[in-house]
Design a protein around this motif. Structure first.
Motif, PDB file in Angstrom:
ATOM      1  N   LEU A  25      -0.658   5.377  -0.466  1.00  0.00           N
ATOM      2  CA  LEU A  25      -0.549   5.172   0.977  1.00  0.00           C
ATOM      3  C   LEU A  25       0.064   3.806   1.239  1.00  0.00           C
ATOM      4  N   VAL A  26       0.947   3.728   2.235  1.00  0.00           N
ATOM      5  CA  VAL A  26       1.526   2.451   2.638  1.00  0.00           C
ATOM      6  C   VAL A  26       1.368   2.281   4.146  1.00  0.00           C
ATOM      7  N   THR A  27       1.283   1.032   4.569  1.00  0.00           N
ATOM      8  CA  THR A  27       1.164   0.688   5.981  1.00  0.00           C
ATOM      9  C   THR A  27       2.318  -0.223   6.376  1.00  0.00           C
ATOM     10  N   PRO A  28       2.558  -0.427   7.667  1.00  0.00           N
ATOM     11  CA  PRO A  28       3.630  -1.353   8.072  1.00  0.00           C
ATOM     12  C   PRO A  28       3.411  -2.758   7.519  1.00  0.00           C
ATOM     13  N   GLU A  29       2.146  -3.183   7.411  1.00  0.00           N
ATOM     14  CA  GLU A  29       1.859  -4.522   6.907  1.00  0.00           C
ATOM     15  C   GLU A  29       2.310  -4.699   5.460  1.00  0.00           C
ATOM     16  N   ASP A  30       2.231  -3.617   4.675  1.00  0.00           N
ATOM     17  CA  ASP A  30       2.620  -3.707   3.265  1.00  0.00           C
ATOM     18  C   ASP A  30       4.074  -4.136   3.101  1.00  0.00           C
ATOM     19  N   ALA A  31       4.936  -3.661   3.987  1.00  0.00           N
ATOM     20  CA  ALA A  31       6.374  -3.923   3.851  1.00  0.00           C
ATOM     21  C   ALA A  31       6.713  -5.407   3.972  1.00  0.00           C
ATOM     22  N   ARG A  32       5.869  -6.161   4.652  1.00  0.00           N
ATOM     23  CA  ARG A  32       6.158  -7.592   4.841  1.00  0.00           C
ATOM     24  C   ARG A  32       5.102  -8.497   4.206  1.00  0.00           C
ATOM     25  N   ASP A  33       4.235  -7.919   3.397  1.00  0.00           N
ATOM     26  CA  ASP A  33       3.146  -8.687   2.784  1.00  0.00           C
ATOM     27  C   ASP A  33       3.587  -9.310   1.467  1.00  0.00           C
ATOM     28  N   ARG A  34       2.692 -10.130   0.896  1.00  0.00           N
ATOM     29  CA  ARG A  34       2.961 -10.802  -0.373  1.00  0.00           C
ATOM     30  C   ARG A  34       1.830 -10.501  -1.353  1.00  0.00           C
ATOM     31  N   LEU A  35       2.088 -10.815  -2.621  1.00  0.00           N
ATOM     32  CA  LEU A  35       1.095 -10.577  -3.652  1.00  0.00           C
ATOM     33  C   LEU A  35      -0.113 -11.497  -3.490  1.00  0.00           C
ATOM     34  N   LEU A  36      -1.253 -11.017  -3.966  1.00  0.00           N
ATOM     35  CA  LEU A  36      -2.438 -11.854  -4.053  1.00  0.00           C
ATOM     36  C   LEU A  36      -2.122 -13.099  -4.904  1.00  0.00           C
ATOM     37  N   PRO A  37      -2.731 -14.249  -4.587  1.00  0.00           N
ATOM     38  CA  PRO A  37      -3.658 -14.509  -3.485  1.00  0.00           C
ATOM     39  C   PRO A  37      -2.965 -14.964  -2.207  1.00  0.00           C
ATOM     40  N   ALA A  38      -1.623 -15.025  -2.228  1.00  0.00           N
ATOM     41  CA  ALA A  38      -0.894 -15.450  -1.033  1.00  0.00           C
ATOM     42  C   ALA A  38      -0.983 -14.403   0.068  1.00  0.00           C
ATOM     43  N   GLY A  39      -1.062 -13.133  -0.310  1.00  0.00           N
ATOM     44  CA  GLY A  39      -1.168 -12.038   0.649  1.00  0.00           C
ATOM     45  C   GLY A  39      -2.233 -11.050   0.214  1.00  0.00           C
ATOM     46  N   ARG A  40      -2.032  -9.767   0.568  1.00  0.00           N
ATOM     47  CA  ARG A  40      -3.027  -8.741   0.266  1.00  0.00           C
ATOM     48  C   ARG A  40      -2.551  -7.723  -0.774  1.00  0.00           C
ATOM     49  N   LEU A  41      -1.305  -7.842  -1.237  1.00  0.00           N
ATOM     50  CA  LEU A  41      -0.771  -6.838  -2.151  1.00  0.00           C
ATOM     51  C   LEU A  41      -1.329  -7.009  -3.561  1.00  0.00           C
ATOM     52  N   ARG A  42      -1.814  -5.902  -4.124  1.00  0.00           N
ATOM     53  CA  ARG A  42      -2.273  -5.900  -5.505  1.00  0.00           C
ATOM     54  C   ARG A  42      -1.107  -5.678  -6.471  1.00  0.00           C
ATOM     55  N   GLU A  43      -0.020  -5.085  -5.973  1.00  0.00           N
ATOM     56  CA  GLU A  43       1.185  -4.854  -6.764  1.00  0.00           C
ATOM     57  C   GLU A  43       2.393  -5.017  -5.845  1.00  0.00           C
ATOM     58  N   PRO A  44       3.554  -5.334  -6.429  1.00  0.00           N
ATOM     59  CA  PRO A  44       4.766  -5.407  -5.600  1.00  0.00           C
ATOM     60  C   PRO A  44       5.183  -4.014  -5.145  1.00  0.00           C
ATOM     61  N   LEU A  45       6.066  -3.978  -4.152  1.00  0.00           N
ATOM     62  CA  LEU A  45       6.484  -2.701  -3.571  1.00  0.00           C
ATOM     63  C   LEU A  45       7.168  -1.793  -4.586  1.00  0.00           C
ATOM     64  N   ARG A  46       7.797  -2.370  -5.592  1.00  0.00           N
ATOM     65  CA  ARG A  46       8.487  -1.522  -6.572  1.00  0.00           C
ATOM     66  C   ARG A  46       7.520  -0.652  -7.368  1.00  0.00           C
ATOM     67  N   ALA A  47       6.225  -0.958  -7.314  1.00  0.00           N
ATOM     68  CA  ALA A  47       5.232  -0.129  -8.008  1.00  0.00           C
ATOM     69  C   ALA A  47       5.180   1.280  -7.442  1.00  0.00           C
ATOM     70  N   LEU A  48       5.720   1.466  -6.242  1.00  0.00           N
ATOM     71  CA  LEU A  48       5.745   2.808  -5.650  1.00  0.00           C
ATOM     72  C   LEU A  48       6.586   3.785  -6.475  1.00  0.00           C
ATOM     73  N   GLU A  49       7.388   3.265  -7.402  1.00  0.00           N
ATOM     74  CA  GLU A  49       8.167   4.139  -8.280  1.00  0.00           C
ATOM     75  C   GLU A  49       7.249   5.072  -9.078  1.00  0.00           C
ATOM     76  N   ARG A  50       6.010   4.636  -9.319  1.00  0.00           N
ATOM     77  CA  ARG A  50       5.071   5.457 -10.094  1.00  0.00           C
ATOM     78  C   ARG A  50       4.504   6.614  -9.295  1.00  0.00           C
ATOM     79  N   ALA A  51       4.564   6.528  -7.985  1.00  0.00           N
ATOM     80  CA  ALA A  51       3.917   7.534  -7.139  1.00  0.00           C
ATOM     81  C   ALA A  51       4.718   8.825  -7.116  1.00  0.00           C
ATOM     82  N   ASP A  52       4.000   9.946  -7.107  1.00  0.00           N
ATOM     83  CA  ASP A  52       4.647  11.241  -6.874  1.00  0.00           C
ATOM     84  C   ASP A  52       4.897  11.459  -5.390  1.00  0.00           C
TER      85      ASP A  52
END
Length: 316
Positions: free
Chosen positions: A148-175
């Protein structure tokens, strides 16, 4: 934008771990039954639990037997445990309890989701497993991966600077990628991906006059906006940390806030109702607001999942 050095270190560790799985130096362990994983990129608030409940309801409507595997975030216990619907959050976690109560199916918690799955299969056989918050839990093999992705994810940053546990490119793993909270497909690299859209709302009932809204969830402002969109304008607000375990002092503070604001009662979420436990009756009148999630073209989505799983199982 200045790069946070801790975020860079965190990103390097995450990338190295994923590379070990991608190259198969680390191997995921497989259960006998198929696994559908539901997860996201950020630390909370994307709607994973409502989406697991939604999928569970869709599977129940087709008489597909399944269980739910969860870490049991926030519990004080250890090891693999079957969730008792009448139990306490400290024993099982608030979200596993909510899923067990809503779906009325087996929910098993465990730090090691593979061991939780083995326990489930020893009790119920190799049926379908719904893996809650499983996108980063790569130690368990899955047959279909949903993010699942939200609008906030698109402009967020990785922990601890932001809330992302992985960068957006990790979505390549998703079906399949689920656009939640109005997320736009154009904000993410989704070429070749199955893309689903969900609508998330609330079901307000028996709202007291001049209510106080309180909650301990990841993104409380979203809940407040949903209330106001439904015509509910609270006279006061009280927000706690996500998964907050309520204390006697919290109840006293809320009752004092009610007196000061001349409120007619309280409004909160289903997850908070689980965490209130025995204190629930002390805040009457209290409206507990369920979250309702709807999946566009749900029949086709379920058919797609089952078809992909069948094909992968046939080749393995």
């Amino acid at each position: 934008m200045k790069l946070n050095p801790l975020a860079a270190i965190y990103g390097g560790v995450v990338g190295a771990r994923n590379a070990l799985y991608d190259s198969r130096w680390l191997r995921a362990r497989a259960l006998r039954g198929p696994v559908i994983s539901v997860g996201n990129l950020s630390t909370g608030g994307a709607g994973k639990t409502p989406f697991v409940i939604l999928l569970g309801e869709l599977f129940k409507s087709r008489r597909i037997k399944f269980d739910v595997l969860s870490r049991g975030y926030g519990r004080k216990t250890r090891g693999v445990r079957m969730v008792e619907p009448g139990g306490l959050p400290r024993d099982f976690g608030d979200e596993p309890l909510l899923m067990a109560r809503r779906l009325e199916v087996p929910v098993v918690v465990g730090e090691d989701r593979y061991e939780a799955g083995r326990f489930a299969e020893s009790r119920f056989g190799p049926q379908l497993h719904l893996l809650d918050d499983g996108f980063q839990h790569r130690g368990l093999a899955r047959d279909f991966d949903i993010a699942l992705v939200t609008p906030e994810d698109a402009r967020d940053r990785l922990l601890p600077a932001g809330r992302l546990r992985e960068p957006l490119r990790a979505l390549e793993r998703a079906d399949a990628v689920v656009l939640a909270s109005g997320a736009a497909a154009e904000s993410f690299a989704l070429e070749g991906k199955i893309v689903w859209r969900v609508r998330r709302g609330i079901v307000p009932k028996n709202i007291p006059e001049r209510p106080i809204v309180f909650c301990g969830i990841a993104r409380p402002q979203n809940f407040l906006l949903q209330l106001r969109a439904a015509g509910i304008d609270p006279v006061a607000e009280a927000f706690f940390r996500d998964h907050h375990s309520y204390t006697e002092k919290d109840i006293r503070d809320l009752l004092q806030l009610r007196q000061r604001s001349d409120a007619g009662g309280f409004v909160t979420t289903e997850k908070d109702a689980v965490n209130l436990g025995a204190y629930l009756g002390a805040l009457a009148p209290l409206a507990v607001i369920p979250v309702k999630m709807e999946l566009a073209d749900a029949t086709n989505a379920v058919d797609t999942m089952l078809c992909v799983i069948e094909g992968r199982r046939a080749r393995s």
